[in-house]
Design a protein around this motif. Sequence first.
Motif, short mmCIF file in Angstrom:
data_model
loop_
_atom_site.label_atom_id
_atom_site.label_comp_id
_atom_site.label_asym_id
_atom_site.label_seq_id
_atom_site.Cartn_x
_atom_site.Cartn_y
_atom_site.Cartn_z
N ALA A 73 0.69 -1.55 -0.08
CA ALA A 73 -0.14 0.04 -0.47
C ALA A 73 0.94 0.93 0.08
O ALA A 73 2.10 1.51 0.52
CB ALA A 73 -1.19 -0.27 1.64
N CYS A 74 0.47 2.01 -0.65
CA CYS A 74 1.01 2.80 -0.82
C CYS A 74 1.14 4.03 0.17
O CYS A 74 -0.35 4.43 0.65
CB CYS A 74 0.83 4.09 -2.29
SG CYS A 74 1.17 6.18 -1.88
N GLY A 75 1.89 4.48 1.09
CA GLY A 75 1.80 5.33 2.36
C GLY A 75 0.91 6.42 2.51
O GLY A 75 0.09 6.76 3.45
N SER A 76 0.98 7.14 1.10
CA SER A 76 -0.61 8.27 0.93
C SER A 76 -1.83 8.03 0.67
O SER A 76 -2.49 8.83 0.47
CB SER A 76 0.10 8.78 -0.39
OG SER A 76 1.58 9.41 0.29
N THR A 77 -2.00 6.57 0.68
CA THR A 77 -3.06 6.27 0.07
C THR A 77 -3.93 6.40 0.78
O THR A 77 -3.98 5.78 2.16
CB THR A 77 -2.59 5.14 -0.59
OG1 THR A 77 -2.26 4.89 -1.61
CG2 THR A 77 -4.59 4.81 -1.60
N ILE A 105 -7.44 5.59 1.00
CA ILE A 105 -7.68 4.38 0.78
C ILE A 105 -7.48 3.50 0.29
O ILE A 105 -7.14 3.08 -0.41
CB ILE A 105 -9.64 4.23 0.30
CG1 ILE A 105 -9.27 5.38 -0.90
CG2 ILE A 105 -10.48 5.48 1.02
CD1 ILE A 105 -10.20 5.02 -2.14
N LEU A 106 -8.23 2.22 0.54
CA LEU A 106 -7.39 1.41 0.47
C LEU A 106 -8.08 0.12 -0.60
O LEU A 106 -9.54 -0.02 0.25
CB LEU A 106 -6.88 -0.39 1.52
CG LEU A 106 -5.44 0.24 1.94
CD1 LEU A 106 -5.24 -0.26 3.39
CD2 LEU A 106 -4.73 0.68 1.71
N PRO A 107 -8.08 -0.53 -1.28
CA PRO A 107 -9.18 -1.07 -2.80
C PRO A 107 -9.35 -1.85 -1.60
O PRO A 107 -9.62 -2.84 -0.93
CB PRO A 107 -8.06 -1.55 -3.51
CG PRO A 107 -7.35 -2.13 -3.17
CD PRO A 107 -6.98 -0.51 -1.73
N ASN A 108 -10.85 -2.68 -1.89
CA ASN A 108 -11.39 -3.59 -1.03
C ASN A 108 -11.73 -4.92 -2.27
O ASN A 108 -12.10 -4.45 -3.25
CB ASN A 108 -13.34 -3.05 -1.85
CG ASN A 108 -14.12 -3.16 -0.25
OD1 ASN A 108 -13.60 -3.69 0.52
ND2 ASN A 108 -15.37 -2.96 -0.59
N VAL A 113 -1.55 -7.98 -4.87
CA VAL A 113 -1.23 -6.80 -5.41
C VAL A 113 -0.96 -4.76 -4.62
O VAL A 113 -0.45 -4.67 -3.43
CB VAL A 113 -2.86 -5.77 -4.16
CG1 VAL A 113 -4.02 -4.70 -4.81
CG2 VAL A 113 -3.95 -7.42 -4.84
N PHE A 114 -0.58 -4.33 -6.09
CA PHE A 114 -0.47 -2.49 -5.72
C PHE A 114 -1.41 -2.09 -5.58
O PHE A 114 -2.35 -1.71 -6.31
CB PHE A 114 0.71 -2.40 -6.88
CG PHE A 114 2.06 -2.92 -7.30
CD1 PHE A 114 2.32 -3.78 -5.84
CD2 PHE A 114 3.06 -2.05 -7.89
CE1 PHE A 114 3.51 -4.02 -6.29
CE2 PHE A 114 4.24 -2.46 -7.89
CZ PHE A 114 4.38 -3.37 -6.93
N ALA A 115 -1.84 -1.54 -4.12
CA ALA A 115 -2.93 -0.64 -3.58
C ALA A 115 -2.06 0.92 -3.65
O ALA A 115 -1.09 0.93 -3.09
CB ALA A 115 -3.28 -0.89 -2.64
#
Lengths: 662, 223
Positions: A567-571, A573-576, A610-612
């Motif tokens: 997960a990108c630290g700046s994201t 929301i994370l994908p469902n 997964v790349f989120a």
Amino acid sequence: MCATNAIHMHAIREGTTRLSAPCRARCPVHIDVPGYLSAIADGRFTDALEIVLERNPLPSVCGRICLRPCEEGCRRCLLDEPVAIAQLKRAAADFGAYPVRKRSFPRPESIAIVGSGPTGLTAAYDLVSWGMHATILESEPLLGGMLRYGIPSFRLPDYALDRDIDHILSLGAEAKTRVRVGRDVTVSELAEENDAVLVAVGLPLSRTPPIPGAELPGVMSALPLLAAISRGERVEVGSRVVVVGGGNAAIDVARTVRRLGATKVHLVYRRTRQEMPASEQEVKEAEREGVTLHCSLGPVSIVGDDRVRALIAARCTSIPGEGRRAEPTIDEEQVTRFEADTIVFAIGQAADVTDLALPLTPRGALEVDPLALRSPAEKVYVAGDVISGATTVIDAIAAGHRVAALIYRDLTGDARPLEQLDEESAVLGKVPDAMASKLETRRRIMMERLEYFESVQSFEEIESGYTEYEAAREAQRCLSCTSGARLTREKCASCLTCMRVCPHGVPMLQLGGYLYFDADTCHACGACASQCPAQAIALEGHSEDEMIQRVQRQLTNTSLETTLMFACGSTPILPNIAPGDTRTLTVTCLLRASERTVLRALQEGATRVVFAGCVESTCRFPHARKFVRQRAARITALLEALGMTDAFFLAEYDDALDWHLP
Amino acid sequence: MIVMRQKPVTEIRDMVARHRRVLLVGCNTCAAVALAGGEKEVGTLAEILRLAMWRQGSQVIFEGALLQRQCEPEYVMQLDAEGYDALLSLGCGAGVSLLAAMIDVPVYPALDTMFIGVSQGLASWEAECSACGQCVLGKTAGICPITRCAKGILNGPCGGVSDGRCELGDRDCAWVLIHERLEHFGRTEEIAEIAEPKDHSIHTKCPAFGIVGMEESDPGEKP
């Protein structure tokens, strides 16, 4: 002093001088600030805490009350606001796990430490870390010295202090409380039983001015008042209180008496507000809590009968240009009368060294060699506020490191810790304009805190600390000064890929095909390192092998359907993704997860990676997005060739979908 | 620089599938610069091959090594290939050949050697030289007809040109470009010179004749 700075730059290029970020350089103990901020930005609080603990044994304390010289140096100051470095240190202590180490004492030496303030605690921490025995002697029932008895709990609650002290004790430092050195045991007895004695007793006494009426009931000194409150004793102050002084202790007293029920609190200081030694922030908060400031007023007498009735203060004028210590002149004609039930003096601290029976100077201070920090008495070292005068917590910690290194050198002949303290480094300059124009301004995240009307009702801690998410977001504001690209020349293939990748022109071509990375302009995005075919570029504090280890740690006890999400630290929301076993690894930028890392994860137990990330509106490194897509495409192609079509995907968040307006 | 690109991973997998312990050898010169065979690609390829074998249930060990240049015997001598039953070279054809000549295990190419080219920015190259052995660039104003003309003709353009484009439709006509640039330099009269056929026997002669070097070097002494 080279006019063009060429010598300095040459030394940095050649790697003979360490380059420091200004925050790190300004910190008296040189904590690797960019290092721990980047760990927090990744959500790795335990790693961050370990980085802090390398240099500072009191992260929980300093995270709350440090006067943060680091933040003044923050290179973000010129763009918007400095990063909340101290408060993030608190987050590291709040959310990170203190390391558990086996106690071991490979060395036979033992050191007695008199005083358990920050200097004594730090020295004990260092000495036990180096395998020596350290015993702290404290006259009060609990450890901490001024941290516990001089700083009110709304700024530094006991639990926060205990967290650091418990960690130091867990390493093997011994503590004996309620032992008054000089009365219960003498320094010479300690010197006989131990290989060294460190006197770090600080300044436990308060000064009172020699003015008429100072002996009346209702006149108090700051430190006994603060100590009594810390011990849980009841202190009556009445409703009108005058506090005399302009240091942090005076502010602490004023805010404390507000909480004890005083409704009118006047703070009287004899110099101007600009000259006030108390931190600007504390003064502002005291004012918001209802403390009235009166500057350029000096106490001349106290009026009263059987108890205090009022303080008479006269107008003072300091002579400009004569420095801070110049005595202001008092104009006896212009006097102000402050009605008061209680008057508290917080005008300075004094040492209490008579009982120690150590050689004194004619003025009554401990005699000490300022470089060796040794008393003429054999085996006795002296350090901290008792010789330097009142300083800040972080300075006291620095004093503890120095004296511990000196003791270690004198006892073992090993001067390495001392050399490490004296290691010089060049400091990074201010953000160049060319870089500043490419940086997005981002306001500092304010910490949740009690409202002022609430805070004066109790001694509850005012600031409640960041949440983990807030801490990570705030840490992402760090420009990662000096933690950017480092080139290993021997590996470099001079392919120029880094030059083509970097949007900021950081890699520069030099004669002979060598590249030079300009640390002043590097954003530490990692794009060059991620594309370097020779793996000659690494980011300070980040390596592919380390990332693979993190992956392995995440993928213990996997199920049949385990998803590993980078997960990108700046994201935000994370994908469902489908419910099930999902392990999340937060990274500064998805580019830190290399092809190799992803492919390794699939062999370590992840059924899917997964790349989120890559949310346009929150991305810190916009130019890196195309490389993330490129990498995702490459990994997908490789896996598809093996028939693994579901093993990897890039979940990009489409900002456009989030529009609610027509 | 020699430009290479990686072969499809399935092709590489099938080449090395019968071996037990394979050493991937990168090359830190052209192959690294071509983003095809430096240390990074060695690591990535080893990982995808491990994954491929793991999925097939076969146990092949892949390890990586890097040489500064695979086309130099001194560098190849530094390679410790002990205990491997095959090498997978991430170098150009010359690298593969030298490894095969010097090390007594099967050597396989992981890359396809494409051409000698110039960089067009990040991860992109354009072919500019075909290593034909008899350079005509002096006569063609620095534009290579062997490489850039689809037919590789020495006297052009051919009849397939229209509006300066090649009849293949994917490129400008090299000969039109040559004419324009010669004209630019005031060398229009040279366009009329007819170039003699090239000596293609250079490519069919004994390989030892292909060695370029000092007169006294003995062509028989190949490493």
